[in-house]
Design a protein around this motif. Structure first.
Motif, PDB file in Angstrom:
ATOM      1  N   GLY A 219       0.811  -1.222   0.000  1.00  0.00           N
ATOM      2  CA  GLY A 219       0.000   0.000   0.000  1.00  0.00           C
ATOM      3  C   GLY A 219       0.840   1.266   0.000  1.00  0.00           C
ATOM      4  N   PRO A 220       1.766   1.423   0.960  1.00  0.00           N
ATOM      5  CA  PRO A 220       2.633   2.601   0.942  1.00  0.00           C
ATOM      6  C   PRO A 220       3.468   2.719  -0.336  1.00  0.00           C
ATOM      7  CG  PRO A 220       2.683   1.572   3.099  1.00  0.00           C
ATOM      8  CD  PRO A 220       1.906   0.657   2.200  1.00  0.00           C
ATOM      9  N   ILE A 221       3.937   1.581  -0.901  1.00  0.00           N
ATOM     10  CA  ILE A 221       4.674   1.640  -2.167  1.00  0.00           C
ATOM     11  C   ILE A 221       3.767   2.173  -3.276  1.00  0.00           C
ATOM     12  CG2 ILE A 221       5.672   0.213  -4.004  1.00  0.00           C
ATOM     13  CD1 ILE A 221       6.945  -1.512  -1.860  1.00  0.00           C
ATOM     14  N   SER A 222       2.513   1.728  -3.275  1.00  0.00           N
ATOM     15  CA  SER A 222       1.549   2.208  -4.262  1.00  0.00           C
ATOM     16  C   SER A 222       1.376   3.725  -4.168  1.00  0.00           C
ATOM     17  CB  SER A 222       0.203   1.507  -4.067  1.00  0.00           C
ATOM     18  OG  SER A 222      -0.781   2.041  -4.907  1.00  0.00           O
ATOM     19  N   ASP A 223       1.282   4.253  -2.939  1.00  0.00           N
ATOM     20  CA  ASP A 223       1.213   5.718  -2.760  1.00  0.00           C
ATOM     21  C   ASP A 223       2.489   6.386  -3.252  1.00  0.00           C
ATOM     22  OD1 ASP A 223      -1.331   5.802  -1.726  1.00  0.00           O
ATOM     23  OD2 ASP A 223      -0.704   5.824   0.369  1.00  0.00           O
ATOM     24  N   LYS A 224       3.629   5.756  -2.968  1.00  0.00           N
ATOM     25  CA  LYS A 224       4.926   6.342  -3.307  1.00  0.00           C
ATOM     26  C   LYS A 224       5.120   6.424  -4.820  1.00  0.00           C
ATOM     27  CE  LYS A 224       9.116   7.714  -2.012  1.00  0.00           C
ATOM     28  NZ  LYS A 224       9.337   8.940  -1.205  1.00  0.00           N
ATOM     29  N   ILE A 225       4.825   5.329  -5.531  1.00  0.00           N
ATOM     30  CA  ILE A 225       5.027   5.326  -6.987  1.00  0.00           C
ATOM     31  C   ILE A 225       3.808   5.872  -7.721  1.00  0.00           C
ATOM     32  CG2 ILE A 225       6.590   3.355  -6.808  1.00  0.00           C
ATOM     33  CD1 ILE A 225       4.376   1.576  -7.923  1.00  0.00           C
ATOM     34  N   LYS A 226       2.741   6.191  -6.967  1.00  0.00           N
ATOM     35  CA  LYS A 226       1.509   6.751  -7.516  1.00  0.00           C
ATOM     36  C   LYS A 226       0.923   5.853  -8.613  1.00  0.00           C
ATOM     37  CE  LYS A 226       2.820  11.476  -6.342  1.00  0.00           C
ATOM     38  NZ  LYS A 226       3.064  12.841  -6.806  1.00  0.00           N
ATOM     39  N   SER A 227       0.893   4.563  -8.307  1.00  0.00           N
ATOM     40  CA  SER A 227       0.319   3.598  -9.239  1.00  0.00           C
ATOM     41  C   SER A 227      -0.471   2.557  -8.464  1.00  0.00           C
ATOM     42  CB  SER A 227       1.419   2.902 -10.049  1.00  0.00           C
ATOM     43  OG  SER A 227       0.866   1.851 -10.822  1.00  0.00           O
ATOM     44  N   ARG A 228      -1.683   2.271  -8.935  1.00  0.00           N
ATOM     45  CA  ARG A 228      -2.498   1.197  -8.357  1.00  0.00           C
ATOM     46  C   ARG A 228      -2.428  -0.060  -9.231  1.00  0.00           C
ATOM     47  NH1 ARG A 228      -2.319   4.200  -3.982  1.00  0.00           N
ATOM     48  NH2 ARG A 228      -3.719   6.000  -3.995  1.00  0.00           N
ATOM     49  N   LYS A 229      -2.314   0.139 -10.546  1.00  0.00           N
ATOM     50  CA  LYS A 229      -2.382  -0.995 -11.474  1.00  0.00           C
ATOM     51  C   LYS A 229      -1.173  -1.923 -11.368  1.00  0.00           C
ATOM     52  CE  LYS A 229      -3.453  -0.103 -15.737  1.00  0.00           C
ATOM     53  NZ  LYS A 229      -3.556   0.600 -17.046  1.00  0.00           N
ATOM     54  N   ILE A 230       0.019  -1.357 -11.281  1.00  0.00           N
ATOM     55  CA  ILE A 230       1.225  -2.192 -11.297  1.00  0.00           C
ATOM     56  C   ILE A 230       1.229  -3.199 -10.145  1.00  0.00           C
ATOM     57  CG2 ILE A 230       3.744  -2.179 -11.054  1.00  0.00           C
ATOM     58  CD1 ILE A 230       3.748   0.444 -12.656  1.00  0.00           C
ATOM     59  N   PRO A 231       0.981  -2.775  -8.874  1.00  0.00           N
ATOM     60  CA  PRO A 231       0.950  -3.769  -7.798  1.00  0.00           C
ATOM     61  C   PRO A 231      -0.145  -4.825  -7.980  1.00  0.00           C
ATOM     62  CG  PRO A 231       1.165  -1.554  -6.895  1.00  0.00           C
ATOM     63  CD  PRO A 231       0.856  -1.400  -8.355  1.00  0.00           C
ATOM     64  N   VAL A 232      -1.301  -4.423  -8.511  1.00  0.00           N
ATOM     65  CA  VAL A 232      -2.396  -5.369  -8.708  1.00  0.00           C
ATOM     66  C   VAL A 232      -2.024  -6.405  -9.774  1.00  0.00           C
ATOM     67  CG1 VAL A 232      -4.758  -5.617  -9.574  1.00  0.00           C
ATOM     68  CG2 VAL A 232      -4.232  -3.847  -7.898  1.00  0.00           C
ATOM     69  N   ILE A 233      -1.426  -5.959 -10.867  1.00  0.00           N
ATOM     70  CA  ILE A 233      -1.044  -6.884 -11.944  1.00  0.00           C
ATOM     71  C   ILE A 233       0.022  -7.866 -11.469  1.00  0.00           C
ATOM     72  CG2 ILE A 233       0.060  -7.021 -14.211  1.00  0.00           C
ATOM     73  CD1 ILE A 233      -1.311  -4.242 -14.778  1.00  0.00           C
ATOM     74  N   VAL A 234       1.062  -7.365 -10.792  1.00  0.00           N
ATOM     75  CA  VAL A 234       2.130  -8.238 -10.295  1.00  0.00           C
ATOM     76  C   VAL A 234       1.571  -9.263  -9.309  1.00  0.00           C
ATOM     77  CG1 VAL A 234       4.255  -8.311  -8.930  1.00  0.00           C
ATOM     78  CG2 VAL A 234       3.971  -6.566 -10.693  1.00  0.00           C
ATOM     79  N   SER A 235       0.684  -8.812  -8.429  1.00  0.00           N
ATOM     80  CA  SER A 235       0.119  -9.729  -7.434  1.00  0.00           C
ATOM     81  C   SER A 235      -0.720 -10.819  -8.096  1.00  0.00           C
ATOM     82  CB  SER A 235      -0.725  -8.953  -6.412  1.00  0.00           C
ATOM     83  OG  SER A 235      -1.864  -8.376  -7.027  1.00  0.00           O
ATOM     84  N   SER A 236      -1.416 -10.477  -9.184  1.00  0.00           N
ATOM     85  CA  SER A 236      -2.224 -11.469  -9.898  1.00  0.00           C
ATOM     86  C   SER A 236      -1.340 -12.545 -10.514  1.00  0.00           C
ATOM     87  CB  SER A 236      -3.039 -10.791 -10.997  1.00  0.00           C
ATOM     88  OG  SER A 236      -3.831  -9.754 -10.465  1.00  0.00           O
ATOM     89  N   LEU A 237      -0.196 -12.142 -11.027  1.00  0.00           N
ATOM     90  CA  LEU A 237       0.745 -13.107 -11.611  1.00  0.00           C
ATOM     91  C   LEU A 237       1.279 -14.060 -10.542  1.00  0.00           C
ATOM     92  CD1 LEU A 237       2.725 -10.765 -14.044  1.00  0.00           C
ATOM     93  CD2 LEU A 237       0.857 -12.348 -14.602  1.00  0.00           C
ATOM     94  N   LEU A 238       1.534 -13.538  -9.340  1.00  0.00           N
ATOM     95  CA  LEU A 238       2.001 -14.396  -8.252  1.00  0.00           C
ATOM     96  C   LEU A 238       0.941 -15.419  -7.857  1.00  0.00           C
ATOM     97  CD1 LEU A 238       3.866 -11.810  -5.986  1.00  0.00           C
ATOM     98  CD2 LEU A 238       4.894 -13.686  -7.292  1.00  0.00           C
TER      99      LEU A 238
END
Length: 425
Positions: free
Chosen positions: A301-320
């Motif tokens: 969550g904090p990384i998402s705020d830091k990089i100002k992206s919601r999609k990238i963490p969601v996509i990577v997590s789906s692949l995992l």
């Protein structure tokens, strides 16, 4: 307005939302309320849904237990779909001195707890289905309004962080609830009473902590046909990204629950564990997924705020999730379920941490936030149902080993849908 109602906007000017200018500091107390409130409804739900409900179905009719679980899941999805929209819309329209969300989450907690007691007492399949549907109805009186608190009380710049707190309660509830449920496999009725007691605390505790501001000063809406369409129907205007998020989430959640919904049977019927062995592995798998989820919740969550992206963490997590789900297909060994738990748990932890922040940012209309988030939550509820229903069919036609590629494919398709969202980075 900060996290307490006495600071910031007065009742007469409260608009039901925050922006980056009005909210100077992260609303930590609201975050704590979300952690506890979410854990106290999700934990009991998962303890029953994944462990105690299949166990009770096996007691009532051992020869038809998989079919009963499928019927329970289907009926629950229908009830939850309707209840999410209704309770979300009603909370959007509620004007009271206790706010818009508080009355619903408190009443929902009391009635959901009472319903769990009825589930535990069900003597046959029909009563089990009816009581489970009643529980689903009142559970969603907690769920839809509580999620809307994220949109009401959190400015965009803090949403990743506060969504992480929500996800912390969600993740601990998912896996901690299964661990609690597994402790009562030898005494199912007592397990239901313990989990009902936890449910009873969810709304009141969250309400006391978040101290929602009065909504009496908010504009009231006359109940016209236009109001009904806006507040009790699916959004249609500017909602393409909204539906991409909805169906992406639906498939990712279905991927997880196509396996977790049959975890007990995978271990007993497919991997040939006895009751004590199954209880041991359910607890260990749940612990692994809980730990990885908590770690990723704190980080993502904090990384998402830091990089100002919601999609990238969601996509990577789906692949995992897809990678973790595929592994047990190749080895029929309960230890591979631990590997699944570590990899997929990492993915789901990161996903849950950012998912609600993404959902809020694709909402078509802030005035119908609870209703629209409630509909988005249908993808969560629907995925929890669709996964086990499809899995039950594959178990009958192919066997338990088919569940693992099913989950991997669902997660990959969900990731592709998230890629196509335009409004959110």
């Amino acid at each position: 307005m900060n996290s307490s109602p006495e600071v910031g906007n007065g009742a007469d000017s409260w608009s039901g939302t925050e922006n980056d200018t009005s909210q100077k500091k992260a609303p930590w107390i609201v975050g704590v309320a979300l952690v506890l409130g979410t854990f106290l409804w999700m934990g009991p739900y998962m303890g029953v849904n994944v462990v105690l409900l299949p166990a009770k179905a096996a007691v009532i009719d051992p020869d038809s237990k998989a079919a009963i679980v499928a019927v329970l899941s289907t009926s629950a999805m229908i009830v939850a779909a309707i209840a999410n929209i209704i309770f979300g819309a009603l909370s959007d329209l509620t004007r009271s001195r206790w706010g818009r969300r508080t009355p619903w989450i408190v009443c929902g907690s009391v009635l959901a707890a009472a319903s769990l007691v009825l589930v535990s007492m069900a003597p046959n399949t029909m009563m089990l289905i009816i009581s489970w549907c009643v529980y689903q109805c009142f559970l969603n009186a907690i769920v839809a309004p509580l999620i809307a608190v994220l949109a009401d009380r959190t400015a965009p710049k803090f949403r990743g962080t506060i969504t992480s707190m929500y996800a912390l309660g969600y993740s601990v509830g998912i896996y901690g609830g299964q661990m609690i449920g597994a402790r009562f496999l030898g005494n199912i009725s007592t397990g239901y009473y313990v989990l009902a007691a936890l449910t009873l605390l969810a709304g009141p505790l969250a309400a006391v902590l978040m101290r929602e501001q009065s909504s009496l000063g908010m504009p009231r809406k006359s109940f016209t046909w236009r109001t009904f369409i806006d507040h009790f129907s699916f959004p249609t205007k500017g909602a393409k990204d909204y539906y991409l998020a909805l169906f992406g989430k639906f498939l990712i959640v279905a991927a997880k629950f196509s396996i977790s919904g049959f975890m007990l049977y995978i271990l007993t019927d497919y991997m040939k564990q006895n009751q004590s062995g199954a209880a041991y592995y359910v607890s260990l798998i749940s612990l692994c997924m809980m730990v990885t989820a908590i770690v990723m919740t704190v980080i993502a969550g904090p990384i998402s705020d830091k990089i100002k992206s919601r999609k990238i963490p969601v996509i990577v997590s789906s692949l995992l999730v897809a990678i973790g789900s595929a592994i047990p297909f190749f080895w029929n060994d309960p230890r591979m379920m631990i590997v699944y738990a570590l990899i997929a748990g990492t993915g789901m932890g990161a996903y849950n941490s950012v998912d609600q922040a993404l959902n809020i940012e694709v909402l078509p209309n802030k005035d119908t936030a609870a209703k629209d988030l409630g509909i988005l939550n249908l993808s969560n509820t629907g995925g929890q149902v669709f996964g086990p229903v499809l899995a039950a069919s594959l178990i009958t036609w192919v066997g338990y080993h088919a569940l693992f590629p099913l989950a991997a494919v669902c997660s990959l398709i969900g990731a592709v849908l998230i890629v196509f969202i335009k409004k959110v980075r």
